[in-house]
Design an enzyme around this catalytic site. Structure first.
Site, PDB file in Angstrom:
ATOM      1  CB  ILE A 129      -0.951   0.019   1.224  1.00  0.00           C
ATOM      2  CG1 ILE A 129      -0.167  -0.112   2.529  1.00  0.00           C
ATOM      3  CG2 ILE A 129      -1.999  -1.060   1.107  1.00  0.00           C
ATOM      4  CD1 ILE A 129      -1.034  -0.028   3.779  1.00  0.00           C
ATOM      5  N   GLY A 130       2.138   1.156   0.033  1.00  0.00           N
ATOM      6  CA  GLY A 130       2.983   2.343   0.000  1.00  0.00           C
ATOM      7  C   GLY A 130       4.447   1.966  -0.077  1.00  0.00           C
ATOM      8  CB  ALA A 156      10.226   1.736   4.699  1.00  0.00           C
ATOM      9  CB  ALA A 157       8.047  -1.711   0.960  1.00  0.00           C
ATOM     10  CB  VAL A 158       3.734   0.663   3.937  1.00  0.00           C
ATOM     11  CG1 VAL A 158       2.661   0.462   5.009  1.00  0.00           C
ATOM     12  CG2 VAL A 158       4.770   1.683   4.406  1.00  0.00           C
ATOM     13  CE  LYS A 185       8.466   3.449   7.186  1.00  0.00           C
ATOM     14  NZ  LYS A 185       8.471   4.824   7.773  1.00  0.00           N
ATOM     15  CG  ASP A 244      11.034  13.979   4.990  1.00  0.00           C
ATOM     16  OD1 ASP A 244      10.947  14.854   4.102  1.00  0.00           O
ATOM     17  OD2 ASP A 244      11.062  12.768   4.735  1.00  0.00           O
TER      18      ASP A 244
END
Length: 574
Positions: free
Chosen positions: A149-150, A155-157, A205, A349
């Site tokens: 989903i992201g 990182a990847a979620v 995550k 950020d």
């Protein structure tokens, strides 16, 4: 003029008056008696000047009203032969002025006491997150992984759900019950809500490990900034407990729960699995056992959070919030930034991709600040970072870097102050909230290092005047002229709910504000006992009342009244 300035100016004036009206006559009188002692003849009785100055000095220091009374009395009692009319007028005017200051101080003392009492009541009512007690979730095998989903730069979620324990095996509830009951996103936002959230209420995550090593201690130390929003039970208790070091050698801070800051419920290390889309989306960060050309380590850090329908950028691409919803979203960002600043954390950020969105029971967007990988959270830094050389990382997105950060020049003793940097980024993101392109996104956008405030594009006419004022204040170049996140949030709180107290700006005072605060506190407390029309608004009002400070409130009211006066003059001029 503030009360502090008035008192300091009054004391300076009083010192001058005493020197002119008291010390110089006393000195002349003492010189006269010293001259008489030098005369030849029978000794005469010398009259020494009375030592009343130290006594009165102590009396004046103890009581400002006593000083006012003494000066007024001296102004009336000085005879024509003992003082000039100018001195008598100075004593009388200064005494009357101090009397007015004493009255104002008394009103401020009562208002400050009211603020402290309200603050104490609402600080006891801490934010209740929907997490229930449980003991599961410290292994990757405890979760059913869904689709991606992201994905970001580190990182990847993935969506996820926790496995239910076997019937009768444990009494603790599962992570699948983490999301509170009730439907989210009713009304016009129902079509925007992801249909898989009910099946996958969690988000996992997976950080990308490109050099931290595969040991648990090395991974936690390398990615310790990600644990800043972690709950106390996020890490599994072990003996001995791991000692975490931040990027500058100090232990990173942990922020407490807040409705506008994401919460990490679980954090653990595990072997990197081959998840859906991994070979297509991020093959280079996989370990060699999954991709021979990969550069990643075998193990990495996993973070378990609540699954949100989308981030702010995705939401704004699919929907146009009303002007009131936009103001509430801006206010939530300011409340989240203020909470971080109060606990010594600078996000560094802040952008629409790092803000997550869901909806309350009334369909109002609720937003949370996420992704703390670039944050400054060292315990001994207090939002200030040494900038000795260019190798020091100043933050994340260079386009949304505050002017004082972007223009900092490295050198011995150089320090970057981040206390108002996130508030500046909120002002830039607010353009996206109100349907305008972010003015600082390049290549066509402005450069935060050299832009002029008059170059900022106007917000849409539908945006409320007070909201536009807050955005203009947040984007001021000089940090000294820029309000803090707390003051900016107070301006919006007063604008949204303080209409009766600020209806007549000529008679608005701290006393009227204090009376309004008492009424507002009663309303919020009663709302908590019955049905709530918009939980986002109730949460915001609770945050406002739990962070009451007389000085910040007075500053916010000054900004608000000045902005309204400028608007009124502009309308009359047109």
């Amino acid at each position: 003029m503030s009360v502090k300035h008035a008192i300091s100016r009054g004391l300076e004036m009083g010192r001058s008056v005493f020197q002119l009206g008291v010390l110089k006559p006393v000195a002349r009188l003492a010189a006269k008696f010293r001259g008489e002692r030098l005369r030849v003849g029978p000794p005469a009785r010398s009259v020494q000047p009375q030592t009343f100055l130290p006594y009165r000095y102590r009396y004046y220091r103890m009581s400002l009203s006593g000083l006012a009374a003494q000066l007024q009395s001296l102004g009336f009692r000085r005879f024509p032969g003992t003082g000039s009319p100018r001195n008598r007028a100075v004593f009388l005017a200064f005494g009357l002025g101090l009397g007015l200051i004493e009255q104002q101080l008394e009103d401020d003392r009562r208002s400050a006491a009211t603020c402290q009492e309200i603050q104490a009541v609402f600080r006891k009512r801490k934010f209740q997150n929907p997490l229930k007690p449980f003991t599961l979730g410290y292994r990757l095998e405890d979760y059913m992984m869904g689709k991606q989903i992201g994905m970001g730069c580190d990182a990847a979620v993935y969506e996820a759900a926790a496995h239910l324990p076997a019937p009768g095996e444990r009494r603790e509830c599962s992570l699948v019950e983490l999301v509170s009951g009730g439907k989210d996103g009713q009304g016009e936002h129902e079509a925007l809500r992801s249909g898989s959230i009910a099946s996958y209420p969690l988000a996992v995550k997976m950080m990308w490990n490109l050099g931290a090593g595969s040991s648990r201690e090395a991974i936690l130390n390398s990615m310790s900034q990600e644990l800043v929003p972690a709950s106390p039970l996020a890490l599994k208790e072990e003996t001995p407990a791991p000692v975490l070091d931040g990027r500058f050698g100090g232990t990173p801070r942990r922020v407490s729960a807040h409705p506008n800051v994401v919460r990490v419920y679980r954090a653990f290390t595990a072997e990197v699995p081959l998840l859906p889309g991994a070979l297509e989306e991020y093959p280079d960060v996989l370990p060699p056992r999954l991709n021979p050309a990969g550069l990643g380590s075998n193990s990495t850090l996993f973070l378990v959070m609540k699954n949100y329908p989308f981030n702010l950028r995705q939401y704004l691409q699919a929907a146009v919030p009303s002007h009131r919803e936009g103001t509430l979203m801006l206010l939530q960002l300011l409340e989240g930034v203020d909470h971080l600043c109060k606990q010594g954390v600078a996000h560094r950020d802040l952008k629409s991709d790092n803000v997550l969105v869901e909806f309350d029971s009334g369909g109002c967007p609720r937003i949370v600040i996420a992704d703390f990988g670039c944050c400054l959270a060292e315990r001994d830094r207090a939002l200030r970072m040494p900038f000795n050389n260019r190798c020091v990382n100043r933050g994340g997105n260079a386009s949304l870097m505050a002017p004082e950060v972007a223009t900092a020049v490295p050198g011995p003793g150089m320090v970057i102050d981040y206390s108002k940097a996130d508030a500046w980024a909120v002002g830039a993101v607010s353009y996206e909230i109100f349907g305008r392109p972010n003015p600082f996104y390049r290549p066509e956008g402005l450069d935060s290092r050299q832009y002029q405030e008059k170059q900022l594009p106007p917000l849409p006419a539908r945006v409320p005047t007070d909201t536009r004022l807050v955005v203009e204040l947040l984007l001021r170049r000089a940090p000294a002229k820029r309000p803090s996140a707390r003051v900016a949030a107070n301006i919006l709180h007063l604008s949204l709910w303080g209409g009766s107290a600020l209806a007549n700006q000529d008679t608005a005072s701290m006393k009227s504000i204090a009376d309004w605060l008492l009424c507002q506190s009663a309303v919020v407390l009663l709302r908590g006992r019955g049905p709530v029309t918009s939980s986002v608004e109730v949460e915001l009002q609770r945050c406002f009342l739990a962070n009451l400070d007389l000085e910040d409130l007075n500053t916010a009211m000054g900004f608000l009244l000045f902005g309204r006066e400028q608007q009124r003059r502009g309308v009359l001029a047109n």
